[in-house]
Enzyme design. Structure first.
Site, mmCIF file in Angstrom:
data_model
loop_
_atom_site.group_PDB
_atom_site.id
_atom_site.type_symbol
_atom_site.label_atom_id
_atom_site.label_comp_id
_atom_site.label_asym_id
_atom_site.label_seq_id
_atom_site.Cartn_x
_atom_site.Cartn_y
_atom_site.Cartn_z
ATOM 1 N N ASP A 42 -6.313 -8.259 1.713
ATOM 2 C CA ASP A 42 -5.208 -7.626 2.429
ATOM 3 C C ASP A 42 -4.166 -7.197 1.401
ATOM 4 O OD1 ASP A 42 -3.171 -6.783 4.035
ATOM 5 O OD2 ASP A 42 -2.923 -8.680 5.115
ATOM 6 N N THR B 51 -9.693 12.754 6.466
ATOM 7 C CA THR B 51 -10.153 11.367 6.443
ATOM 8 C C THR B 51 -10.211 10.852 7.874
ATOM 9 O OG1 THR B 51 -7.896 10.516 6.276
ATOM 10 C CG2 THR B 51 -9.047 11.007 4.210
ATOM 11 N N ASP C 41 -0.634 -8.455 1.153
ATOM 12 C CA ASP C 41 -0.386 -9.819 0.689
ATOM 13 C C ASP C 41 -0.218 -9.804 -0.824
ATOM 14 O OD1 ASP C 41 -0.546 -12.524 -0.117
ATOM 15 O OD2 ASP C 41 -1.741 -13.030 1.653
ATOM 16 N N TYR D 4 6.976 6.253 5.897
ATOM 17 C CA TYR D 4 5.820 6.527 5.045
ATOM 18 C C TYR D 4 6.198 7.520 3.952
ATOM 19 C CZ TYR D 4 1.492 8.889 3.636
ATOM 20 O OH TYR D 4 0.483 9.475 2.904
ATOM 21 N N ASN E 275 -4.985 3.953 -3.754
ATOM 22 C CA ASN E 275 -5.121 4.872 -2.636
ATOM 23 C C ASN E 275 -4.691 4.264 -1.311
ATOM 24 O OD1 ASN E 275 -6.382 7.243 -1.156
ATOM 25 N ND2 ASN E 275 -7.680 5.577 -0.405
ATOM 26 N N LYS F 236 6.241 7.126 -0.227
ATOM 27 C CA LYS F 236 5.483 8.005 -1.115
ATOM 28 C C LYS F 236 6.406 8.674 -2.137
ATOM 29 C CE LYS F 236 1.453 7.080 0.266
ATOM 30 N NZ LYS F 236 0.540 6.375 -0.666
#
Length: 260
Positions: A67, A191, A70, A156, A91, A160
């Protein structure tokens, strides 16, 4: 191929490698004969990808389900690796879609952990060894959304932006040690995650994952940032240089309204 393996080998680690762009990076690097460390949460996807790559390329592969939110677990895993990592491709990303008022605090924590803290940690750990070796490469996958405010994916996009600025600074700092650092500012990619989120037709400039992976790898060592795809390069130029920030944000608002 020999030059690439000498510069960025013998091992590459790909974070977020189970499918989509991560899997495309894995195949692109396998073609260049780099051994691979593939990490992601879904062990079944990692196993499927590894079997495919081992059948087609003469490389070694290490899988590990982890994960990436973590911090301590990731640090422990890396401390137990006894191989020379010559290339890091980060990625992995967490991208909750929705207006900020509706994003739970838990999701905010995940964004910071997956998109900022862990790439920062891995970059620190791999670069220390690369400095000793006098060579290496670090690729941080970013996004065109990180160039300006992006409603409905604001958190998000902000994360980035962090990776773009980090890569640009480290590109200058680490090049004297023979280490190439690159932020890849991708547009829309076909994707599984993007296909699920996109309810309408593909955005202009949408590329497949294999194309983005190849264009990103080919840009390594040529500068601090790259934007895969001609349409996306033009869009970034207009949004960042010619349009006002207010107008650029309004364009993003129209594009992201379709996401869910």
């Amino acid at each position: 191929m020999i030059d690439f393996k000498t510069k960025y080998g013998p091992w590459a680690i790909i974070a977020g490698a189970s499918e989509g762009l991560g899997a495309a990076f894995a195949e692109a690097l396998a073609k260049r004969h780099l051994n691979l460390v593939l990490i992601a949460r879904r062990s079944d996807k990692l196993e499927q990808l590894s079997h495919k790559l081992r059948d087609n390329y003469p490389i070694e592969i290490i899988n590990h389900s982890i994960d990436l939110a973590d911090f301590e677990q990731t640090k422990l895993f890396f401390s137990e690796l006894s191989i020379d990592i010559g290339l890091l491709v980060y990625n992995a990303a967490y991208a909750p879609i929705g207006y900020f008022e509706n994003i739970p605090e838990h999701d905010l924590d995940q964004i910071v952990n997956v998109n900022i803290k862990t790439p920062l940690l891995l970059t620190k750990l791999v670069s220390a060894k690369m400095i000793e070796m006098g060579k290496g490469g670090i690729v941080l996958m970013s996004s065109l959304a990180g160039s300006h405010g992006s409603p409905k994916i604001a958190t998000y996009a902000a994360s980035k932006a962090f990776n773009i600025i980090l890569a640009e600074g480290l590109w200058n700092e680490l090049k004297r040690h023979g280490i190439d650092v690159l932020a890849s500012c991708a547009g829309a990619i076909t994707t599984p995650g993007y296909t699920k989120a996109q309810n309408a037709k593909e955005a202009p400039g949408t590329l497949d994952a294999a194309t983005v992976a190849e264009k990103t790898i080919n840009a390594l060592g040529k500068g601090p940032t790259t934007v895969p795809g001609t349409v996306n390069k033009v869009a970034r130029f207009f949004m960042g240089r010619l349009f006002s920030r207010k107008f650029a944000i309004s364009i993003m608002d129209k594009n992201t309204q379709k996401l869910s």
